[in-house]
Design a protein around this motif. Structure first.
Motif, PDB file in Angstrom:
ATOM      1  N   TYR A 131       0.822  -1.216   0.000  1.00  0.00           N
ATOM      2  CA  TYR A 131       0.000   0.000   0.000  1.00  0.00           C
ATOM      3  C   TYR A 131       0.852   1.259   0.000  1.00  0.00           C
ATOM      4  CZ  TYR A 131      -3.612   3.304   1.522  1.00  0.00           C
ATOM      5  OH  TYR A 131      -4.476   4.378   1.613  1.00  0.00           O
ATOM      6  N   VAL A 132       1.812   1.339   0.940  1.00  0.00           N
ATOM      7  CA  VAL A 132       2.632   2.554   1.000  1.00  0.00           C
ATOM      8  C   VAL A 132       3.687   2.575  -0.092  1.00  0.00           C
ATOM      9  CG1 VAL A 132       2.267   2.840   3.473  1.00  0.00           C
ATOM     10  CG2 VAL A 132       4.273   1.600   2.682  1.00  0.00           C
ATOM     11  N   LYS A 156      -0.998   3.138  -3.043  1.00  0.00           N
ATOM     12  CA  LYS A 156      -1.509   4.483  -2.752  1.00  0.00           C
ATOM     13  C   LYS A 156      -1.080   5.470  -3.834  1.00  0.00           C
ATOM     14  CE  LYS A 156      -2.081   7.558   1.236  1.00  0.00           C
ATOM     15  NZ  LYS A 156      -1.698   7.777   2.663  1.00  0.00           N
ATOM     16  N   ARG A 157       0.159   5.316  -4.290  1.00  0.00           N
ATOM     17  CA  ARG A 157       0.649   6.226  -5.317  1.00  0.00           C
ATOM     18  C   ARG A 157       0.003   5.940  -6.668  1.00  0.00           C
ATOM     19  NH1 ARG A 157       6.911   7.813  -6.882  1.00  0.00           N
ATOM     20  NH2 ARG A 157       6.445   9.988  -7.336  1.00  0.00           N
ATOM     21  N   VAL A 159      -3.021   5.096  -7.179  1.00  0.00           N
ATOM     22  CA  VAL A 159      -4.312   5.790  -7.177  1.00  0.00           C
ATOM     23  C   VAL A 159      -4.101   7.281  -7.439  1.00  0.00           C
ATOM     24  CG1 VAL A 159      -6.330   6.384  -5.791  1.00  0.00           C
ATOM     25  CG2 VAL A 159      -5.355   4.081  -5.646  1.00  0.00           C
ATOM     26  N   GLN A 160      -3.074   7.859  -6.823  1.00  0.00           N
ATOM     27  CA  GLN A 160      -2.773   9.275  -7.059  1.00  0.00           C
ATOM     28  C   GLN A 160      -2.416   9.527  -8.519  1.00  0.00           C
ATOM     29  OE1 GLN A 160       0.412   9.767  -4.235  1.00  0.00           O
ATOM     30  NE2 GLN A 160      -0.955  10.154  -2.498  1.00  0.00           N
ATOM     31  N   VAL A 178      -8.635  -0.268  -2.816  1.00  0.00           N
ATOM     32  CA  VAL A 178      -7.819   0.919  -2.511  1.00  0.00           C
ATOM     33  C   VAL A 178      -8.201   2.107  -3.391  1.00  0.00           C
ATOM     34  CG1 VAL A 178      -5.865  -0.448  -1.693  1.00  0.00           C
ATOM     35  CG2 VAL A 178      -5.925   0.310  -4.088  1.00  0.00           C
ATOM     36  N   CYS A 192       8.514   4.825   2.475  1.00  0.00           N
ATOM     37  CA  CYS A 192       7.569   4.084   1.658  1.00  0.00           C
ATOM     38  C   CYS A 192       8.242   3.110   0.703  1.00  0.00           C
ATOM     39  CB  CYS A 192       6.694   5.056   0.854  1.00  0.00           C
ATOM     40  SG  CYS A 192       5.638   6.082   1.898  1.00  0.00           S
ATOM     41  N   PHE A 205       2.471   6.659   8.113  1.00  0.00           N
ATOM     42  CA  PHE A 205       1.013   6.857   8.110  1.00  0.00           C
ATOM     43  C   PHE A 205       0.510   8.050   8.925  1.00  0.00           C
ATOM     44  CE2 PHE A 205       1.402   2.348   6.999  1.00  0.00           C
ATOM     45  CZ  PHE A 205       0.507   2.261   5.935  1.00  0.00           C
ATOM     46  N   GLU A 249      -7.170   4.593   8.350  1.00  0.00           N
ATOM     47  CA  GLU A 249      -6.715   4.502   6.962  1.00  0.00           C
ATOM     48  C   GLU A 249      -7.395   3.344   6.232  1.00  0.00           C
ATOM     49  OE1 GLU A 249      -4.197   5.788   3.766  1.00  0.00           O
ATOM     50  OE2 GLU A 249      -4.235   6.631   5.781  1.00  0.00           O
ATOM     51  N   ILE A 299     -11.165   1.250   2.883  1.00  0.00           N
ATOM     52  CA  ILE A 299     -10.678   0.159   2.026  1.00  0.00           C
ATOM     53  C   ILE A 299     -11.437  -1.117   2.342  1.00  0.00           C
ATOM     54  CG2 ILE A 299      -8.663  -1.285   1.528  1.00  0.00           C
ATOM     55  CD1 ILE A 299      -6.932   1.212   1.996  1.00  0.00           C
TER      56      ILE A 299
END
Length: 362
Positions: A20-21, A25-26, A28-29, A73, A191, A254, A298, A302
């Motif tokens: 995820y980290v 997560k990135r 999705v960004q 996510v 990360c 986080f 967090e 999800i």
């Protein structure tokens, strides 16, 4: 030139906080940034089989787990093509052609390959499929003409090997067919690789030291309670150490100032909390309870999205099917261009056929 992303994961288990980290997560960004024309995310089942060839059910069962984690996510099938690697058979053909451009000695020098071989105890008997997976990875990247590949620093040698293959192919066949990709590494060093809950460098389901994205609140809390901290921090009054302390590594990844305002207003931010811990007077249990709150906050959305997708598994497979169809079309176009450059597109080369007819008529 179009901006295209290719990335993915091996379906060897449910995805965890390290994924995820480190990448999810990135992704999705990046997906929502509007900066990229196409995004392909691959469930790399064929690559996973290189060291799980005797246990295909493990791969088969985990494809849906990875797909559910992707969707939960926030990866959006309307913006991102999620596909299954082995179904895009054009990738296998490209791998075969690229294998002629790489020497055995070059593969042996690849630092990532050397590390992975040692980790899997393959030193005395290396499966050929595993040994050559950098070539397969080059096939995956170039099939979609990816300009950007998000990876950790440990994967940079793999990207460089892909770039070498691209240059060798284009030079050998005097055709600018393939595109050299650039690596996109995490901006936050924390990360790049989140440690396991036991403090060890690698988070892994097989080591039993990971927190999965699909873990319940109860499961997460238990894992945090058992998390490695500072073995020298025996009493609350003792000064604590941050180095190697998994709890603070996770908080680095986080915790936000808003989390402190919501869950631990004793401190304005993580720096204040660290200062108190290292000077003495802050217990590990209080730190762990705060981390539980941060992580559950967090993961709550999800978990909720995953539960919704779990209600209709056929629809999830339909998402994968549609994404794979798009991927196959893209890879087929690249394969066609590769074969034309190599002059092995016999049935499509009308000039070849007519020229040979003229030769036999003369």
């Amino acid at each position: 030139m179009s901006k295209i992303i290719l990335t993915g994961d091996r379906p060897t288990g449910r995805l965890h906080l390290g994924h995820y980290v480190g990448s999810l997560k990135r992704r999705v960004q990046l997906q929502n940034s509007g900066e990229y024309d196409k995004i392909f995310i691959m469930i790399a089942d064929a690559q996973a089989l290189t060291d799980n060839f005797d246990n295909p059910d493990k791969i088969r069962d985990n494809i849906i787990e990875v797909a559910l984690d992707y969707l939960s996510v926030g990866l959006d099938p309307a913006k991102t093509n999620m596909f299954i690697q082995s179904v895009v058979t054009e990738l296998t053909e490209l791998t075969f052609y690229y294998a002629n451009l790489v020497t055995v000695s070059r593969l042996e020098r690849n630092p990532t390959v050397k590390t992975e071989i040692k980790m899997r105890n393959f030193e005395t008997s290396i499966p050929v499929g595993f040994f050559t997976y950098p070539i397969s990875q080059a096939s995956d990247i170039t099939a979609f003409k990816a300009t950007t590949v998000p990876v950790g620093e440990d994967q940079l040698p793999m990207i460089e090997q892909t770039r070498e293959i691209v240059r060798k192919f284009n030079a050998t066949y005097n055709a600018e067919v393939l595109v050299e990709p650039d690596a996109l590494i995490p901006e936050n060093a924390t990360c790049s690789r989140l440690p396991g809950t036991d403090g060890k460098a690698k988070m892994s389901k097989s080591l039993g030291n990971c927190i999965c994205l699909s873990d319940s609140e109860e499961e997460l809390n238990k894992k945090v309670m058992d998390m490695y901290t500072d073995p020298l921090h025996l009493k609350v009054s003792d000064p604590g150490h941050l180095e190697g302390n998994a709890v603070f590594t996770y908080l680095d990844a986080f915790a936000t100032d808003d989390d402190f305002a919501e869950f631990l207003p004793d401190y304005k931010n993580l720096d204040e909390m660290k200062a108190h811990y290292t000077s003495g007077g802050l217990g590990d249990m209080k730190c762990k309870r705060f981390l539980m709150a941060v992580l559950n906050k967090e993961l709550a959305p999800i978990r909720a999205r995953r539960k919704e997708y779990e209600k209709d598994i056929p629809a999830v497979y339909d998402i994968l099917r549609k994404g794979t169809e798009v991927a196959r079309a893209e890879a087929a176009q690249t394969l066609s261009e590769v074969k034309a450059a190599m002059r092995i597109n016999y049935f499509d080369d009308e000039a070849l056929i007519q020229g040979q007819q003229a030769r036999f008529n003369s």
